[in-house]
Scaffold this motif. Structure first.
Motif, PDB file in Angstrom:
ATOM      1  N   ASN A  77     -21.935  11.054  -8.248  1.00  0.00           N
ATOM      2  CA  ASN A  77     -22.181  11.047  -7.347  1.00  0.00           C
ATOM      3  C   ASN A  77     -20.951  11.896  -5.894  1.00  0.00           C
ATOM      4  O   ASN A  77     -20.749  11.939  -5.123  1.00  0.00           O
ATOM      5  CB  ASN A  77     -22.010  10.215  -6.279  1.00  0.00           C
ATOM      6  CG  ASN A  77     -23.314   9.005  -6.411  1.00  0.00           C
ATOM      7  OD1 ASN A  77     -24.004   8.826  -5.152  1.00  0.00           O
ATOM      8  ND2 ASN A  77     -23.520   7.292  -6.901  1.00  0.00           N
ATOM      9  N   ASN A  78     -20.461  12.438  -7.516  1.00  0.00           N
ATOM     10  CA  ASN A  78     -19.286  13.578  -7.394  1.00  0.00           C
ATOM     11  C   ASN A  78     -18.482  13.135  -6.765  1.00  0.00           C
ATOM     12  O   ASN A  78     -17.803  13.457  -5.718  1.00  0.00           O
ATOM     13  CB  ASN A  78     -19.567  14.774  -6.653  1.00  0.00           C
ATOM     14  CG  ASN A  78     -21.385  15.425  -7.078  1.00  0.00           C
ATOM     15  OD1 ASN A  78     -21.088  15.465  -8.569  1.00  0.00           O
ATOM     16  ND2 ASN A  78     -22.356  15.693  -6.755  1.00  0.00           N
ATOM     17  N   VAL A  79     -17.516  11.656  -6.780  1.00  0.00           N
ATOM     18  CA  VAL A  79     -16.746  11.365  -6.706  1.00  0.00           C
ATOM     19  C   VAL A  79     -15.402  11.991  -6.809  1.00  0.00           C
ATOM     20  O   VAL A  79     -15.041  12.957  -7.961  1.00  0.00           O
ATOM     21  CB  VAL A  79     -16.248   9.332  -7.002  1.00  0.00           C
ATOM     22  CG1 VAL A  79     -15.310   9.135  -6.001  1.00  0.00           C
ATOM     23  CG2 VAL A  79     -17.779   8.974  -6.797  1.00  0.00           C
ATOM     24  N   ASN A  80     -14.893  12.047  -5.545  1.00  0.00           N
ATOM     25  CA  ASN A  80     -13.620  13.004  -5.711  1.00  0.00           C
ATOM     26  C   ASN A  80     -12.945  12.141  -5.322  1.00  0.00           C
ATOM     27  O   ASN A  80     -11.295  12.587  -5.260  1.00  0.00           O
ATOM     28  CB  ASN A  80     -13.742  14.132  -5.209  1.00  0.00           C
ATOM     29  CG  ASN A  80     -14.759  14.395  -3.856  1.00  0.00           C
ATOM     30  OD1 ASN A  80     -14.386  13.640  -2.827  1.00  0.00           O
ATOM     31  ND2 ASN A  80     -15.082  15.455  -3.278  1.00  0.00           N
ATOM     32  N   ILE A  81     -12.728  11.183  -4.795  1.00  0.00           N
ATOM     33  CA  ILE A  81     -11.250  10.479  -4.096  1.00  0.00           C
ATOM     34  C   ILE A  81     -11.383   8.788  -4.826  1.00  0.00           C
ATOM     35  O   ILE A  81     -12.589   8.199  -4.769  1.00  0.00           O
ATOM     36  CB  ILE A  81     -11.016  10.207  -2.772  1.00  0.00           C
ATOM     37  CG1 ILE A  81     -10.842  11.464  -2.581  1.00  0.00           C
ATOM     38  CG2 ILE A  81     -10.222   9.488  -2.324  1.00  0.00           C
ATOM     39  CD1 ILE A  81     -10.617  11.802  -0.845  1.00  0.00           C
ATOM     40  N   ILE A  82     -10.204   8.159  -5.431  1.00  0.00           N
ATOM     41  CA  ILE A  82     -10.880   6.498  -6.102  1.00  0.00           C
ATOM     42  C   ILE A  82      -9.774   5.907  -5.028  1.00  0.00           C
ATOM     43  O   ILE A  82      -8.414   6.242  -4.911  1.00  0.00           O
ATOM     44  CB  ILE A  82     -10.295   6.907  -7.378  1.00  0.00           C
ATOM     45  CG1 ILE A  82     -10.966   7.075  -8.398  1.00  0.00           C
ATOM     46  CG2 ILE A  82     -10.049   4.692  -7.475  1.00  0.00           C
ATOM     47  CD1 ILE A  82     -11.132   6.863  -9.677  1.00  0.00           C
ATOM     48  N   ILE A  83     -10.149   4.826  -4.809  1.00  0.00           N
ATOM     49  CA  ILE A  83      -9.786   3.990  -3.918  1.00  0.00           C
ATOM     50  C   ILE A  83      -9.442   2.657  -4.641  1.00  0.00           C
ATOM     51  O   ILE A  83     -10.606   2.186  -4.833  1.00  0.00           O
ATOM     52  CB  ILE A  83      -9.765   3.379  -2.487  1.00  0.00           C
ATOM     53  CG1 ILE A  83     -10.305   4.733  -1.114  1.00  0.00           C
ATOM     54  CG2 ILE A  83      -9.187   2.495  -2.262  1.00  0.00           C
ATOM     55  CD1 ILE A  83     -10.775   4.025  -0.401  1.00  0.00           C
ATOM     56  N   ALA A  84      -7.926   2.269  -5.146  1.00  0.00           N
ATOM     57  CA  ALA A  84      -8.229   1.371  -5.809  1.00  0.00           C
ATOM     58  C   ALA A  84      -7.005   0.018  -5.342  1.00  0.00           C
ATOM     59  O   ALA A  84      -5.507   0.276  -5.290  1.00  0.00           O
ATOM     60  CB  ALA A  84      -7.428   1.941  -7.288  1.00  0.00           C
ATOM     61  N   THR A  85      -7.770  -1.128  -5.079  1.00  0.00           N
ATOM     62  CA  THR A  85      -6.845  -2.054  -4.011  1.00  0.00           C
ATOM     63  C   THR A  85      -7.447  -3.635  -5.215  1.00  0.00           C
ATOM     64  O   THR A  85      -7.494  -5.192  -5.348  1.00  0.00           O
ATOM     65  CB  THR A  85      -6.840  -2.962  -2.922  1.00  0.00           C
ATOM     66  OG1 THR A  85      -8.379  -3.174  -3.229  1.00  0.00           O
ATOM     67  CG2 THR A  85      -7.172  -1.130  -1.705  1.00  0.00           C
ATOM     68  N   PRO A  86      -6.017  -3.445  -6.480  1.00  0.00           N
ATOM     69  CA  PRO A  86      -6.387  -4.549  -7.196  1.00  0.00           C
ATOM     70  C   PRO A  86      -5.901  -6.324  -6.360  1.00  0.00           C
ATOM     71  O   PRO A  86      -5.120  -5.721  -6.021  1.00  0.00           O
ATOM     72  CB  PRO A  86      -5.530  -4.439  -8.332  1.00  0.00           C
ATOM     73  CG  PRO A  86      -5.016  -3.256  -7.868  1.00  0.00           C
ATOM     74  CD  PRO A  86      -5.597  -2.183  -7.807  1.00  0.00           C
ATOM     75  N   PRO A  87      -6.297  -7.389  -7.466  1.00  0.00           N
ATOM     76  CA  PRO A  87      -5.422  -8.243  -6.752  1.00  0.00           C
ATOM     77  C   PRO A  87      -3.999  -8.053  -6.577  1.00  0.00           C
ATOM     78  O   PRO A  87      -3.598  -8.052  -7.717  1.00  0.00           O
ATOM     79  CB  PRO A  87      -6.183  -9.451  -7.603  1.00  0.00           C
ATOM     80  CG  PRO A  87      -7.694  -8.815  -8.412  1.00  0.00           C
ATOM     81  CD  PRO A  87      -6.901  -7.304  -8.038  1.00  0.00           C
ATOM     82  N   CYS A  88      -3.312  -8.981  -5.426  1.00  0.00           N
ATOM     83  CA  CYS A  88      -1.900  -9.214  -5.377  1.00  0.00           C
ATOM     84  C   CYS A  88      -1.283 -10.356  -5.690  1.00  0.00           C
ATOM     85  O   CYS A  88      -0.298 -10.898  -5.745  1.00  0.00           O
ATOM     86  CB  CYS A  88      -1.427  -8.342  -3.982  1.00  0.00           C
ATOM     87  SG  CYS A  88      -2.105  -9.418  -2.878  1.00  0.00           S
ATOM     88  N   GLN A  89      -2.401 -11.048  -6.039  1.00  0.00           N
ATOM     89  CA  GLN A  89      -2.097 -13.118  -6.307  1.00  0.00           C
ATOM     90  C   GLN A  89      -0.856 -13.109  -6.960  1.00  0.00           C
ATOM     91  O   GLN A  89       0.406 -14.330  -6.774  1.00  0.00           O
ATOM     92  CB  GLN A  89      -3.193 -13.831  -6.213  1.00  0.00           C
ATOM     93  CG  GLN A  89      -3.994 -14.040  -5.193  1.00  0.00           C
ATOM     94  CD  GLN A  89      -5.031 -13.327  -5.300  1.00  0.00           C
ATOM     95  OE1 GLN A  89      -4.718 -11.815  -5.463  1.00  0.00           O
ATOM     96  NE2 GLN A  89      -6.350 -13.279  -4.274  1.00  0.00           N
ATOM     97  N   GLY A  90      -0.531 -12.732  -8.381  1.00  0.00           N
ATOM     98  CA  GLY A  90      -0.177 -12.537  -8.854  1.00  0.00           C
ATOM     99  C   GLY A  90       1.606 -12.019  -8.450  1.00  0.00           C
ATOM    100  O   GLY A  90       3.214 -12.309  -9.533  1.00  0.00           O
ATOM    101  N   MET A  91       1.682 -10.702  -7.776  1.00  0.00           N
ATOM    102  CA  MET A  91       2.663 -10.516  -7.504  1.00  0.00           C
ATOM    103  C   MET A  91       3.124 -10.547  -5.797  1.00  0.00           C
ATOM    104  O   MET A  91       4.261 -10.423  -5.852  1.00  0.00           O
ATOM    105  CB  MET A  91       2.031  -8.954  -7.357  1.00  0.00           C
ATOM    106  CG  MET A  91       1.968  -8.641  -8.857  1.00  0.00           C
ATOM    107  SD  MET A  91       1.257  -7.192  -8.365  1.00  0.00           S
ATOM    108  CE  MET A  91      -0.271  -6.484  -9.189  1.00  0.00           C
ATOM    109  N   SER A  92       2.494 -11.566  -5.089  1.00  0.00           N
ATOM    110  CA  SER A  92       2.180 -11.403  -3.977  1.00  0.00           C
ATOM    111  C   SER A  92       3.464 -12.252  -4.058  1.00  0.00           C
ATOM    112  O   SER A  92       3.794 -13.439  -4.011  1.00  0.00           O
ATOM    113  CB  SER A  92       1.510 -12.041  -2.979  1.00  0.00           C
ATOM    114  OG  SER A  92       2.063 -12.426  -1.647  1.00  0.00           O
ATOM    115  N   THR A  93       4.571 -12.503  -2.369  1.00  0.00           N
ATOM    116  CA  THR A  93       5.833 -13.223  -2.604  1.00  0.00           C
ATOM    117  C   THR A  93       4.884 -14.496  -1.099  1.00  0.00           C
ATOM    118  O   THR A  93       5.760 -15.911  -1.592  1.00  0.00           O
ATOM    119  CB  THR A  93       6.504 -12.557  -1.069  1.00  0.00           C
ATOM    120  OG1 THR A  93       5.988 -12.238  -0.234  1.00  0.00           O
ATOM    121  CG2 THR A  93       7.662 -11.518  -1.773  1.00  0.00           C
TER     122      THR A  93
END
Length: 386
Positions: A77-93
């Motif tokens: 699909n000729n992707v030319n942008i990547i968004i990555a929003t991995p889970p944050c539960q192990g880091m979140s306050t």
């Protein structure tokens, strides 16, 4: 959407896509999310209902067959942008901040995907504590940001930013870490300028008329004595949106909030303080049983946003009358409706949430997301947009 229109758009891969809160405005500004990945089937299904033109790959990105499917489909699909929003539960306050949480390592396949697809631009988003989090990597303890720099800095310019979405027209204080990666043959992608004025909670939801809570533990006759206009107000609320109804509450919590003014906690009430089912006083932090403020952006929306007893979840309310014991009485002794939460998250009023979506499920997910208005402004700041 015809093929000519598609060619004019950036093609995006969304990793850890959830139900696509972040992507709500991308299509309208020239970015087509061609491929998305989400591990949880229920979330992936709802994503596909909201964004039917996106190829959703449901599965664990750490599994070779799933990962290869993501990469192959993205290249096709000729992707030319990547968004990555991995889970944050192990880091979140708001969580346990556990460096051994396996979810902290999910940034690694995101890095691999950038190496394999070679997009023009990429964004990695998480909580600010991401920058202080280490994982076991190649036999050593390394900061996540150091791994990103080591793996990607030869091919990409990298900027690590801590932002608050309230500075970008979002009616909510929400701090996030944003890593922007620009391929070295491209002009650098940077964070947009801050807005000059804050958008307040009153700006976002102040126009919505009073809504009474439904209380599950009162006899009907007593309930309507306390809230005689409940049905009429419910009808008006539903005429705005089917999602504009608050969760069900218990009366002891509602009563405490009836005597709590905007911006304050019921723990500060002289008489009507929070009590348990057995009638004894609740002990807790003063950011719980707390009303929001009208004149500022909302407090950070959390996953537990349906609970009066959780952090800063209660509607700001308005003065109604003086009580017989000298305590003033205030309207809306309830948490925000899902519709109000969507506005506070800066989701569009016409967001294509299916009518059969599960309200409690969507409420929790919204508490995980990044406000899409910020993403819109960030992506509008990509240089030389096609």
């Amino acid at each position: 959407m015809n093929s000519l229109t598609m060619k004019k758009k950036y093609q995006v891969l969304s990793l850890f896509a959830n139900i696509g809160v972040a992507e709500a405005y991308l299509e309208e500004i020239g970015f087509h999310v061609a491929v998305a990945n989400e591990i949880i089937k229920k979330r992936a299904k709802l994503y596909s209902e909201i964004y039917p033109q996106t190829k959703m790959i449901c599965g664990d990105i750490t599994l070779p067959d799933v990962y290869e499917s993501i990469i192959e489909t993205s290249k096709k699909n000729n992707v030319n942008i990547i968004i990555a929003t991995p889970p944050c539960q192990g880091m979140s306050t708001a969580g346990e901040q556990d460096e051994n949480d396996e979810r902290n390592k999910l940034v690694i396949p995101a890095i691999r995907s950038i190496i394999d697809i070679k997009p023009k631009y990429a964004m990695i988003e998480n909580v600010p504590n991401f920058t202080n989090t280490s994982i076991e990597y190649n036999g050593e303890k390394k900061l996540l940001t150091d791994i990103i720099i080591a793996q990607l800095s030869k091919s990409y310019n990298i900027s690590i930013n801590i932002i608050n979405t309230q500075d970008y027209g979002v009616p909510q204080s929400r701090e996030r870490m944003i890593i922007l990666l620009s391929r070295k043959d491209m002009e650098e992608w940077i964070i947009p300028s801050k807005d000059k004025e804050l958008v307040t909670l009153e700006d976002a939801i102040g126009w919505i008329p009073q809504i009474d809570p439904f209380v599950k533990d009162l006899p009907k006759e007593e309930f309507y004595k306390i809230f005689p206009n409940y049905e009429q107000r419910k009808k008006v609320a539903l005429s705005i949106s089917k999602w504009n109804i608050p969760p069900v509450h218990v009366y002891r919590q509602v009563e405490a909030m009836m005597y709590t003014p905007s911006g304050q906690s019921a723990f500060d009430n002289p008489i009507h303080k929070p009590i348990k089912k057995d009638g004894t006083y609740v002990k807790g932090y003063k950011n719980t049983y707390m009303r929001q403020r009208w004149g500022t952006p909302a407090y950070t929306i959390t996953m537990d946003n349906r609970k009066i007893s959780s952090q800063g979840n209660v509607h700001p309310g308005r003065f109604i009358s003086h009580g017989i014991n000298g305590e003033d009485i205030y309207s809306d002794p309830r948490t925000l409706t899902l519709y109000e939460l969507m506005l506070v998250m800066s989701l569009p009023k016409d967001w294509a949430l299916p009518n059969n979506a599960e309200e409690a499920f969507v409420r929790r997910i919204i508490g995980e997301g990044i406000p899409p208005l910020f993403i819109k402004k960030l992506f509008n700041n990509i240089p030389n947009k096609q």
